[in-house]
Each structure stands twice: as structure tokens, then as C-alpha cells.
Design a protein around this motif. Structure first.
Motif: not given
Length: 74
Positions: A24-30, A32-36
């Protein structure tokens, strides 16, 4: 038979829960990175457009006749 889980089973359950949380953390970070990344690309395009506008303005200002204005201290 006892109702309490074996130490190996409890350990396995804990490891499985960790994996779920890490996924779940990896998915959330992914996300965030995509949005950035999308924001960075948009800002880069905007900066490029602004640089073109500044260059055009500088070029057209150089071609215009100078305006006779009094100095700023008047």
C-alpha cells in the motif's frame, strides 16, 4: 489441539501484514510520484512558453523606436 496459533503461524501472519502495508505504501508513493511528474512536465512547458514570450518581447522592444521620457527623478 489448542486454539492458540503456533509461533510460526503468528510470525507468518505478521509478515503477511507487513507485506500488505508495504504494498500500500509503495502504491501511495507511486501515485505521488506520478502526480509530481505530471506537475513538473506542466511547469516545464509553462516556463518554456514564458521564455518564448520574454524573448519575443525583448526582440520587439529592440525594434521599437525609443520613447522620449523624462528621467525618473522628474
Amino acid at each position: 489441539m489448542t486454539d492458540s496459533p503456533s509461533p510460526d503461524s503468528a510470525r507468518l501472519d505478521e509478515l503477511e501484514m507487513r507485506v500488505v502495508h508495504q504494498d500500500q505504501t509503495i502504491e501511495d508513493l507511486n501515485e505521488a510520484i506520478t502526480a509530481q511528474w505530471k506537475l513538473i512536465e506542466r511547469l516545464e512547458r509553462q516556463v518554456a512558453r514564458l521564455a518564448e514570450r520574454v524573448a519575443d518581447a525583448e526582440q520587439s522592444a529592440g525594434q521599437a523606436a525609443p520613447v522620449d521620457r523624462p528621467p525618473p527623478h522628474y
